[in-house]
Design an enzyme around this catalytic site. Sequence first.
Site, PDB file in Angstrom:
ATOM      1  N   ASP A 103      -2.603  -1.963  -5.197  1.00 31.32           N
ATOM      2  CA  ASP A 103      -1.463  -1.085  -5.425  1.00 31.32           C
ATOM      3  C   ASP A 103      -0.857  -1.444  -6.778  1.00 31.32           C
ATOM      4  O   ASP A 103      -1.036  -2.566  -7.271  1.00 31.32           O
ATOM      5  CB  ASP A 103      -0.444  -1.294  -4.304  1.00 31.32           C
ATOM      6  CG  ASP A 103       0.844  -0.516  -4.545  1.00 31.32           C
ATOM      7  OD1 ASP A 103       0.750   0.695  -4.796  1.00 31.32           O
ATOM      8  OD2 ASP A 103       1.922  -1.137  -4.505  1.00 31.32           O
ATOM      9  N   ASP A 112       2.192  -4.165  -1.363  1.00 32.85           N
ATOM     10  CA  ASP A 112       3.440  -4.882  -1.086  1.00 32.85           C
ATOM     11  C   ASP A 112       4.438  -4.098  -0.252  1.00 32.85           C
ATOM     12  O   ASP A 112       5.414  -4.659   0.204  1.00 32.85           O
ATOM     13  CB  ASP A 112       4.118  -5.281  -2.401  1.00 32.85           C
ATOM     14  CG  ASP A 112       4.836  -4.104  -3.046  1.00 32.85           C
ATOM     15  OD1 ASP A 112       4.177  -3.076  -3.284  1.00 32.85           O
ATOM     16  OD2 ASP A 112       6.052  -4.194  -3.268  1.00 32.85           O
ATOM     17  N   ASP A 159       2.079   1.069   1.721  1.00 31.42           N
ATOM     18  CA  ASP A 159       0.722   0.518   1.686  1.00 31.42           C
ATOM     19  C   ASP A 159       0.190   0.184   3.076  1.00 31.42           C
ATOM     20  O   ASP A 159      -0.983  -0.168   3.216  1.00 31.42           O
ATOM     21  CB  ASP A 159       0.699  -0.763   0.831  1.00 31.42           C
ATOM     22  CG  ASP A 159       1.103  -0.506  -0.610  1.00 31.42           C
ATOM     23  OD1 ASP A 159       0.672   0.524  -1.164  1.00 31.42           O
ATOM     24  OD2 ASP A 159       1.853  -1.319  -1.168  1.00 31.42           O
TER      25      ASP A 159
END
Length: 641
Positions: free
Chosen positions: A338, A527, A531
């Site tokens: 990410d 994080d 996600d």
Amino acid sequence: MSDACGCGHDQPADGDEVEHEPERLWQVAELRAAALAGVLLLAGYVVGWTHGSRPVELVMVSTALAVGAWTFVPSTLRRLVRGRIGVGTLMTIAAVGAVILGEVGEAATLAFLFSISEGLEEYALARTRRGLRALLSLVPAQATIIRDGAEIVVTPTELRVGDQMLVKPGERIATDGIIGEGRSAIDVSAITGESVPIEAGPGDEVFAGSINGAGVLSIEVTTTAEDNSLARIVRIVEAEQARRGASQRLADRIAQPLVPAIMIAAAMIAAVGSVFGDPALWSERALVVLVAASPCALAISVPVTVVAAIGAASRLGVLVKGGAALEALGAIRGVALDKTGTLTANQPTVIEIATTNGATRDQILDAAAALEARSEHPLAQAVLAAADQVTPADDVQAVPGAGLIGHRDGHTIRLGRPGWINAGSLAAQVDRMQQAGATAMLVEDNETLIGAIAVRDELRPEARDVIEALRRDGYQVAMLTGDNHATAAALATQAGIDVVYAELRPEDKAALITQLRTQHPTAMVGDGVNDAPALATADLGIAMGAMGTDVAIETADVALMGEDLRHLTHAFSHARRARRIMWQNIGLSLALISALIPLALFGVLGLAAVVLVHELAEVIVIANGVRAGRAPVRLTSADGP
């Protein structure tokens, strides 16, 4: 490590409530049983050695066997009924064979060790289930809607498609919808991963769990609470956790063909031997073969390696949730990262200031900071951090979706997005700022454009070195983000990443991870809540712990407890080494079984000798497994960029 699944218990059916989930190790029933079995086993041996009281020793050891076996034998039998076998099946058979031959202590020892691994497995699963509750807390407890011309407050479950929802400044949005009236800056980081709030107005879609900025919004509800963005995330996570829970462990995959082969071999030994020889002799030899084929070293060596490796990883600041996660971490060949909060620090900063009409850099920052002095907007914090001194403006007003306007020393100051303020002579520079992935803000003093400020969430200083290290070690690296293509491409170029996927919603990330998994075992590093589906869908989910939300940490299999991405490369290296040790122990265990079976079959080794060899092998594989506890290299200041 139990039969064909991640734990020794049947998974709850869809919709079942999971009650009294353990929050501490001592609350896990299997671990309490293992502790009791261990105490009884030790006490039995002590009594036998010191007092020579065989009956008392036998009672204690038998009780230890019963307590330890309770953690896996019932679930093993239930799975056998469904035609599913694994290490638990072989352990049960070996324990029964040892008891028949009078080696109750051997059977109790196996049950004791196996019950420990079962308890640790249950604890990890309980932590994951608790994480889903953190996700649902993003939905506000109530929502304001307009019905029959009046404002009423309802719970999110009462919302219907077509309702007009009124969202005031600072409130969370209860469900997905489309803005009908009003403009505002929406914090959508929990849903899309955008590093800064986005400007939204009539016709724009908004998502459940997002936080409204300074404007009042009228939103037409497009989904019910049961089918909004957060609900879809929960369903994806639950489905993927069920898939992962049903996958077999390394030892189970080995045991699945081994168990029926050993059972058939023992039955044939007893049958054929009884026809051509003494039935009692060959029945006993068949039982000795069962004990010889018991996976004592296999059952012990893998958990020892796992516990040692996980303990060493924790000293580095890497939380690995159990043996399955460690095995997967060592087998990963693709890494999807990410952007926001993972590759970047999630702290927007001023990266460039363009000037015009004779203004200086300090004048532009001073004017912008005067308006942002009392703002909580993330971009405001970036501007204030760049300014030396701040003299707040008076009568500051927020223009939703546009910017700020205020007065100071008889001057009217404006700060806002291009379009609300004409970029004029700075148009080319503003366009370049935006192409570089920055948010551009124009500054105007008494209707005269004086400059532009570019703010961007910058790459972590160690990120490029980490990407280079991953690629050097043979990993395929990709970046997944909810940000726009320009921002994503700019950051990816800086980081050295060639494969970039942008403007993704959580379900899009999960779908992409599914595609990547068809090419090679893939880990997702993220994080945030957005996600969670991708973390669950990947072969391995890795959460940035210090920055991550509870649900990201709980959903992931591995959590990097610090903010330094270099922990990621150390974690991969450590897991690969632990996996090699695991395979060494498995190979030794299988070689031992292969050697003992023919020796037991032809009577070269009796029961006592077989048990002795097993015990010696256990010492060897335990010593080898402990090597996995060698602490990885700890990061130091010298490691810094």
